[in-house]
Design an enzyme around this catalytic site. Structure first.
Site, PDB file in Angstrom:
ATOM      1  CG  ASP A 131      -2.022   1.034   1.132  1.00 22.66           C
ATOM      2  OD1 ASP A 131      -2.403   1.387   0.009  1.00 22.66           O
ATOM      3  OD2 ASP A 131      -2.518   1.475   2.187  1.00 22.66           O
ATOM      4  CG  HIS A 138      -4.770  10.789   1.963  1.00 23.53           C
ATOM      5  ND1 HIS A 138      -5.915  10.769   2.736  1.00 23.53           N
ATOM      6  CD2 HIS A 138      -3.964   9.800   2.463  1.00 23.53           C
ATOM      7  CE1 HIS A 138      -5.818   9.817   3.652  1.00 23.53           C
ATOM      8  NE2 HIS A 138      -4.643   9.226   3.507  1.00 23.53           N
ATOM      9  CE  LYS A 258      -4.650   2.085   6.749  1.00 25.98           C
ATOM     10  NZ  LYS A 258      -5.517   2.860   5.868  1.00 25.98           N
TER      11      LYS A 258
END
Length: 420
Positions: A131, A138, A258
């Site tokens: 990721d 962001h 996550k």
């Protein structure tokens, strides 16, 4: 590079609406099954799935010079391993068969299944998942929330595509229900943690690419070769337990916050199909190191949307963003990933990180939209949210569109169930 399947004048004998994500110029790959057939490789056209294994049985794919057993597999990995030349040949052959006047037209009912009648499966066997954190908007938004008195971006952010190695086993296909995760949380003003279901569950609007060509340990992929190692892309929802993550992420980064689930759209859109939608990347300052310098257009103008659907309620679109905003493009991500000699394998998945635009209507996560839970989101029907509640559903969509054609990914949806 231009391929005949991208010709905007092509017409299929299948009636495809103008607002469909899946015209004959797209032809993405996926894995589907029917009540009478096991999982196998299919291609999406309009509201139908074309059965490649069935076409092979009927000797309609005999021009394709490779072992057609790959079309009977329950994942795309063996097909992807055949290489870029064979992906392209298959797409071109499929395009020819779906055009008016082809030998398939009179036999279409044997090989085309309504999407409503099939079950879609995870398209690839994901060996590894990375990721990234590639949206400057962001990263800046979160930096301001987490470090209000400091610099939003860490000193390394404009020099390397920041990323971390995630959990591949919990990547699931669209429609899979997600149980609310549990873990350690540090309540406000407390000096020790409690064990609890997540109270601030979030989504992250991302795209992911699927590795299409393996490397050996010790090899690096150059920036010029990077896109030749990419098979295609999917829409990616990286669910995030913000309160669990906040307690655990220092010093080593995300873990339980996550790893409980990430959801992907079922159809893999090839880079060839996206070719007409290439755009310039944002200007990178300061100048990057030589191995990350590139020529040409490596971003894609993919429109992204997020719908929030409460239980028994209607959908409210709460974000509209674009993949074109990414500061670090996919070629840079993959080149950096392998520059230390890390090997990659067919089916590996690399996600972009949350994709946010320049205003609050284009933010790609609830923590940004609600300013860390300080603002409400007003949904249709009068419901209010700050984060995701049990039995809420999140739907994400991605599509490219110009004056000639629309190329899309369909959607990735996931409903959140109570913690087990």
């Amino acid at each position: 590079m231009s391929f005949q399947p991208n010709n905007p004048d092509l017409k299929s004998f299948i009636d495809v609406s103008k607002d469909s994500d899946f015209p004959i110029q797209n032809l993405p790959y996926g894995i589907f099954s029917t009540p009478n057939q096991d999982a196998r490789v299919g291609v999406r056209i309009g509201d139908f799935v074309l059965d490649l294994a069935g076409l092979s049985d009927a000797e309609l794919l005999k021009d394709l010079d490779f072992d057609h057993s790959v079309f009977y597999e329950s994942v795309l990995n063996p097909f992807i391993e055949l290489g870029q030349q064979n992906w392209r040949a298959t797409r071109e052959k499929t395009s020819q068969l779906l055009q008016k006047g082809s030998p398939l037209e009179d036999k279409k009912d044997e090989f085309l299944f309504p999407v409503a009648d099939v079950t879609m499966h995870l398209p690839v066997r994901v060996g590894d998942y990375t990721d990234f954190y590639s949206s400057i908007e962001h990263a800046t938004n979160l930096g301001k929330l987490f470090r209000p008195n400091g610099e939003p971006l860490m000193p390394n952010w404009k020099h390397i595509p920041v990323g971390y190695h995630g959990r591949a086993s919990s990547i699931v296909v669209s429609g899979t229900e997600i149980h609310r995760p549990k873990g350690q949380i540090l309540p406000k003003d407390a000096d020790k943690p409690i064990f609890s279901p997540c109270k601030t569950l979030d989504f992250e609007l991302e795209m992911a690419f699927i590795v299409g060509k393996s490397t050996n340990l010790g090899e690096s992929v150059s920036i010029k070769e990077a896109e030749n190692h990419i098979f295609g892309m999917v829409v990616f929802n990286d669910w995030s337990a913000r309160d669990i993550q906040k307690w655990e992420y220092v010093p080593l980064g995300p873990f339980l916050g996550k790893s409980f689930a990430s959801s992907i759209s079922p159809w893999v859109v090839t880079l060839d199909a996206l070719e007409p939608f290439r755009v310039e990347s944002p200007k990178q300052e300061p100048e990057v190191l030589d191995y990350l310098k590139y020529e040409g257009k490596h971003n894609f103008d993919i429109n992204l949307e997020v719908d929030f659907i409460p239980q028994n309620g209607e959908a409210t679109t709460i974000s509209r963003s674009s993949f074109k905003y990414l500061y670090w493009n996919m070629a840079q991500q993959l080149t950096h990933h392998t520059v230390n000699g890390c090997n990659i394998n067919v089916g590996d998945m690399c996600a972009s990180g949350t994709i946010s635009g320049k205003d609050e209507n284009s933010y790609g996560s609830l923590i940004e939209i609600t300013q860390g839970g300080q603002k409400n989101i007003n949904l249709k029907g009068g419901e209010i949210r700050k984060f995701i509640q049990d039995n809420d559903t999140i739907v994400m969509r991605g599509f490219c569109q110009n004056e000639n054609v629309r190329i899309g990914f369909g959607e990735v949806s996931g409903k959140v169930l109570p913690a087990k």
